[in-house]
Design a protein around this motif. Structure first.
Motif, PDB file in Angstrom:
ATOM      1  N   ALA A  62      50.348  49.737  93.850  1.00 49.50           N
ATOM      2  CA  ALA A  62      51.124  49.136  92.758  1.00 49.50           C
ATOM      3  C   ALA A  62      50.805  47.652  92.621  1.00 49.50           C
ATOM      4  CB  ALA A  62      52.617  49.346  93.003  1.00 49.50           C
ATOM      5  N   ALA A  63      50.622  46.983  93.760  1.00 51.58           N
ATOM      6  CA  ALA A  63      50.297  45.555  93.731  1.00 51.58           C
ATOM      7  C   ALA A  63      48.911  45.332  93.129  1.00 51.58           C
ATOM      8  CB  ALA A  63      50.373  44.965  95.136  1.00 51.58           C
ATOM      9  N   VAL A  64      47.952  46.226  93.492  1.00 52.87           N
ATOM     10  CA  VAL A  64      46.602  46.119  92.937  1.00 52.87           C
ATOM     11  C   VAL A  64      46.641  46.290  91.422  1.00 52.87           C
ATOM     12  CG1 VAL A  64      44.335  47.230  92.824  1.00 52.87           C
ATOM     13  CG2 VAL A  64      45.439  46.860  95.042  1.00 52.87           C
TER      14      VAL A  64
ATOM     15  N   VAL B 226      51.707  29.270  85.697  1.00 52.22           N
ATOM     16  CA  VAL B 226      52.584  30.395  86.052  1.00 52.22           C
ATOM     17  C   VAL B 226      51.756  31.611  86.434  1.00 52.22           C
ATOM     18  CG1 VAL B 226      54.348  31.976  85.196  1.00 52.22           C
ATOM     19  CG2 VAL B 226      54.450  29.555  84.583  1.00 52.22           C
ATOM     20  N   MET B 227      50.703  31.907  85.626  1.00 53.69           N
ATOM     21  CA  MET B 227      49.863  33.067  85.921  1.00 53.69           C
ATOM     22  C   MET B 227      49.049  32.870  87.200  1.00 53.69           C
ATOM     23  SD  MET B 227      48.499  34.683  82.344  1.00 53.69           S
ATOM     24  CE  MET B 227      48.277  33.147  81.496  1.00 53.69           C
ATOM     25  N   VAL B 228      48.597  31.640  87.456  1.00 55.54           N
ATOM     26  CA  VAL B 228      47.879  31.364  88.701  1.00 55.54           C
ATOM     27  C   VAL B 228      48.791  31.624  89.897  1.00 55.54           C
ATOM     28  CG1 VAL B 228      46.884  29.532  90.114  1.00 55.54           C
ATOM     29  CG2 VAL B 228      46.236  29.737  87.713  1.00 55.54           C
ATOM     30  N   ALA B 229      50.050  31.187  89.797  1.00 56.29           N
ATOM     31  CA  ALA B 229      51.008  31.424  90.882  1.00 56.29           C
ATOM     32  C   ALA B 229      51.271  32.918  91.059  1.00 56.29           C
ATOM     33  CB  ALA B 229      52.311  30.682  90.582  1.00 56.29           C
ATOM     34  N   GLN B 230      51.359  33.659  89.937  1.00 56.79           N
ATOM     35  CA  GLN B 230      51.578  35.101  90.019  1.00 56.79           C
ATOM     36  C   GLN B 230      50.402  35.800  90.696  1.00 56.79           C
ATOM     37  OE1 GLN B 230      52.213  36.002  85.870  1.00 56.79           O
ATOM     38  NE2 GLN B 230      54.453  35.841  86.031  1.00 56.79           N
ATOM     39  N   LEU B 231      49.176  35.393  90.302  1.00 55.38           N
ATOM     40  CA  LEU B 231      47.994  35.984  90.916  1.00 55.38           C
ATOM     41  C   LEU B 231      47.959  35.731  92.418  1.00 55.38           C
ATOM     42  CD1 LEU B 231      45.278  35.153  88.217  1.00 55.38           C
ATOM     43  CD2 LEU B 231      46.022  37.439  88.910  1.00 55.38           C
ATOM     44  N   GLU B 232      48.283  34.508  92.827  1.00 51.81           N
ATOM     45  CA  GLU B 232      48.269  34.175  94.251  1.00 51.81           C
ATOM     46  C   GLU B 232      49.326  34.979  95.019  1.00 51.81           C
ATOM     47  OE1 GLU B 232      48.789  29.975  94.265  1.00 51.81           O
ATOM     48  OE2 GLU B 232      46.680  29.530  93.801  1.00 51.81           O
ATOM     49  N   LYS B 233      50.504  35.132  94.396  1.00 48.72           N
ATOM     50  CA  LYS B 233      51.587  35.876  95.050  1.00 48.72           C
ATOM     51  C   LYS B 233      51.200  37.349  95.226  1.00 48.72           C
ATOM     52  CE  LYS B 233      56.467  37.113  94.472  1.00 48.72           C
ATOM     53  NZ  LYS B 233      57.662  36.972  93.597  1.00 48.72           N
ATOM     54  N   VAL B 234      50.671  37.956  94.154  1.00 48.97           N
ATOM     55  CA  VAL B 234      50.305  39.376  94.233  1.00 48.97           C
ATOM     56  C   VAL B 234      49.119  39.580  95.176  1.00 48.97           C
ATOM     57  CG1 VAL B 234      49.550  41.392  92.897  1.00 48.97           C
ATOM     58  CG2 VAL B 234      51.219  39.812  91.924  1.00 48.97           C
ATOM     59  N   HIS B 235      48.221  38.607  95.217  1.00 47.05           N
ATOM     60  CA  HIS B 235      47.079  38.703  96.134  1.00 47.05           C
ATOM     61  C   HIS B 235      47.555  38.760  97.584  1.00 47.05           C
ATOM     62  CE1 HIS B 235      43.473  37.316  98.358  1.00 47.05           C
ATOM     63  NE2 HIS B 235      42.810  37.993  97.417  1.00 47.05           N
ATOM     64  N   ILE B 236      48.557  37.977  97.904  1.00 47.87           N
ATOM     65  CA  ILE B 236      49.127  38.007  99.260  1.00 47.87           C
ATOM     66  C   ILE B 236      49.772  39.366  99.531  1.00 47.87           C
ATOM     67  CG2 ILE B 236      50.948  37.036 100.723  1.00 47.87           C
ATOM     68  CD1 ILE B 236      50.405  34.331  99.349  1.00 47.87           C
ATOM     69  N   GLN B 237      50.478  39.907  98.514  1.00 47.44           N
ATOM     70  CA  GLN B 237      51.120  41.214  98.670  1.00 47.44           C
ATOM     71  C   GLN B 237      50.079  42.305  98.904  1.00 47.44           C
ATOM     72  OE1 GLN B 237      53.346  41.555  95.019  1.00 47.44           O
ATOM     73  NE2 GLN B 237      55.116  40.410  95.817  1.00 47.44           N
ATOM     74  N   MET B 238      48.956  42.212  98.210  1.00 45.62           N
ATOM     75  CA  MET B 238      47.889  43.200  98.380  1.00 45.62           C
ATOM     76  C   MET B 238      47.383  43.222  99.814  1.00 45.62           C
ATOM     77  SD  MET B 238      45.876  42.415  94.794  1.00 45.62           S
ATOM     78  CE  MET B 238      44.302  42.992  95.420  1.00 45.62           C
ATOM     79  N   ALA B 239      47.357  42.051 100.438  1.00 44.09           N
ATOM     80  CA  ALA B 239      46.865  41.969 101.823  1.00 44.09           C
ATOM     81  C   ALA B 239      47.910  42.461 102.822  1.00 44.09           C
ATOM     82  CB  ALA B 239      46.470  40.533 102.138  1.00 44.09           C
TER      83      ALA B 239
END
Length: 554
Positions: free
Chosen positions: A131-133, A109-122
């Motif tokens: 906020a995403a960072v 779940v946390m890996v998926a969250q990290l990947e999702k937020v990483h995309i948002q950061m870009a």
């Protein structure tokens, strides 16, 4: 429950984790598999659960895991448990294989969250990106505090050692073969066990199925050093000899579990000694009973001696009834593949076959011509598409390009390694009936008898059979088919040594064409192949002994 001397039970850990079965009774229909048995698995026990095919080993393991209920008795499980059944579990088929492994520790779940937020950061800018960072930092901090990055590395090491490359780990579970899904489940269980340490109980049913030689060696070393509790069912004698420090022998004749607190090699000697003792005891008792019955017959002719004669008869009957049954040699299925029906020179042809799962290319441009009586081995590393090719040839799946073309008189027989040809909800009888609808009832009963299915077993749902029993039932369906082309996918998996030899002998004798996928060098040697197909390239070559080294690695 009988036991033998040897190394005593391991010292309990401070917080003890155990599995205890009390007054256990297991049945298949009305047939008693195990009666009034109490057994305990604790920290440090590495148990080999053995017995002939159909004795109830898989049923016993399933009950110990809490996956099904016993006919009588109770099961108590304390602490975390990892259970590997013979058939791969479905689970969430849209989840990637990597996430499935990581989910054992809740990290997916946390890996998926990290990947999702990483995309948002870009993608985001300004305050939203800030906020995403910040959100990414919070999740990453929690992920690191739980050992996330080290755990990911550990999971990668386990999956790699089980022959699961990165490209497989990134695929959804639904795109994987049965063997690949089972290796993912094994990796998930071992990943969880490595975290829980000696607090984990592992129940593994034929864990070496679908593993290559290097992966089996790695698994053997992992289990040797495992400090929790372990029960393992396996036909891999080298694995049992290296790993187990106890043996539970499930005796199908007596419906009892004999416990041997000793290593595998010592167990083999002790078991042979026990069998000799039982035979001597029975021979002596039968001799005494015969004398008593003869004397009773003489006395019974005299009215004044009738009471004494009756007493002698009772004593003779007691001598016999109090003895354990002697184990006769285990029956072995008499496996003979069918006499092939007449067919043309080339009964099966495939042209330009390709198969993709989403964006993943399994193989492309495969051409194949199976001549009458030809013998072909399909080789390729795990995930190269060997099982998929057989499914295409057998009409179980459709190719993305190309076509499979039946020749004159083609009669296909298909053996699937995951027993997909069997309907788990239908009985043994209903399955064989659908495999051979034109055969007579008595003919089919005779056939099932040679494959060791008799009496009430015919009414047993196929889904409740052990792996070895499913293999025998699927092979019985082949025998009834008059097939002239056999597609065989790991036909020796789940079989005890005697039954495996029967399959190998059937391969040697079969006069039709065979396309074989196997990790078993003995099966290849029995087939005497003429050609080899190498996947994923689909290249074809004449068979030579040089390819034999690839069989166990593939």
């Amino acid at each position: 429950m009988p036991g033998r001397g040897g190394a005593g039970p391991a010292a309990p850990v401070e917080s003890e984790h155990v599995i205890t079965a009390t007054g256990l009774e297991l049945r298949a229909g009305t047939r008693i598999l195990l009666a009034d048995t109490t057994v305990r698995l604790q920290h440090g026990d590495r148990v080999g659960l053995v017995g002939r095919n159909g004795a109830g080993k898989t049923t016993s393991l399933r009950v110990l895991a809490g996956e099904s209920q016993p006919y009588a008795g109770t099961i108590t499980i304390s602490g975390p448990l990892g259970y590997l059944p013979q058939d791969p579990r479905e689970g969430d088929l849209d989840m990637t294989a990597k996430d499935r492994v990581l989910s054992a520790r809740g990290l997916d779940v946390m890996v998926a969250q990290l990947e999702k937020v990483h995309i948002q950061m870009a993608e985001l800018t300004g305050a939203e990106r800030d906020a995403a960072v910040e959100r990414y930092g919070r999740i990453e901090e929690r992920f690191s505090s739980l050992g996330g990055y080290a755990a990911e590395s550990e999971a990668a090491r386990i999956t790699s050692n089980l022959g699961l490359p990165d490209r497989i780990l990134e695929q959804p579970m639904r795109t994987l073969s049965g063997g690949q899904r089972r290796r993912v489940e094994l990796a998930r269980i071992l990943f969880a066990a490595a975290d829980a340490g000696d607090g984990t109980m592992l129940l593994l049913d034929e864990p070496t199925n679908h593993l290559d030689a290097d992966s089996i060696t790695w698994l053997r070393d992992f289990l040797k050093s495992f400090s929790g509790g372990l029960v393992i069912i396996s036909h891999d004698v080298e694995l049992l000899a290296a790993v187990v420090n106890k043996v539970w022998f499930l005796d199908a004749v007596r419906g009892e579990l004999d416990v041997y607190n000793m290593t595998w090699s010592r167990y083999l000697d002790a078991r042979a000694t026990d069998e000799q003792r039982r035979r001597r005891e029975r021979a002596n008792a039968e001799k005494k009973a015969s004398v008593l019955m003869t004397q009773a017959a003489k006395l019974g002719a005299k009215a004044t001696k009738a009471a004494a004669a009756h007493q002698m008869v009772r004593r003779a009957e007691a001598l016999i009834s109090n003895l354990d049954e002697v184990r006769v040699s285990d029956r072995v299925a008499k496996i003979r593949f069918p006499e092939p029906a007449p067919c043309g020179k080339t009964p099966l042809t495939a042209k330009n076959l390709s198969k993709h799962y989403g964006s993943l290319e399994i193989f492309t441009g495969v051409d194949l011509a199976i001549d009458r009586g030809s013998r072909v081995v399909v080789l390729g590393f795990n995930g190269a598409g060997k099982t998929t090719l057989l499914k295409l040839l057998g009409g179980r799946e459709k190719p993305d390009t190309g076509a499979v073309e039946p020749g004159h008189g083609l009669k296909l027989g298909y053996y699937a390694q995951e027993h997909e040809t069997l309907d788990p909800d239908r009985t043994v009888w209903e399955n064989i009936r659908s495999a051979a609808p034109d055969a007579g009832a008595q003919e089919l009963r005779n056939l099932l008898g040679t494959f060791l299915f008799t009496g009430e077993q015919l009414e047993q749902p196929a889904g409740t059979l052990s792996g070895g029993e499913k293999t025998r039932l699927a092979l019985a369906g082949l025998v009834s088919s008059a097939a002239n082309v056999l597609l065989l996918d790991e036909p020796t998996n789940n079989l005890d040594p005697a039954s495996r030899e029967q399959v190998l002998d059937a391969l040697r004798r079969y006069a039709g064409a065979v396309v074989l996928v196997t990790h078993d060098p003995g099966a290849v040697a029995a087939l005497h192949p003429e050609r080899v197909i190498l996947l994923p390239d689909g290249s074809e070559d004449h068979w030579s002994a040089d390819y034999l080294d690839l069989v166990e690695l593939a």
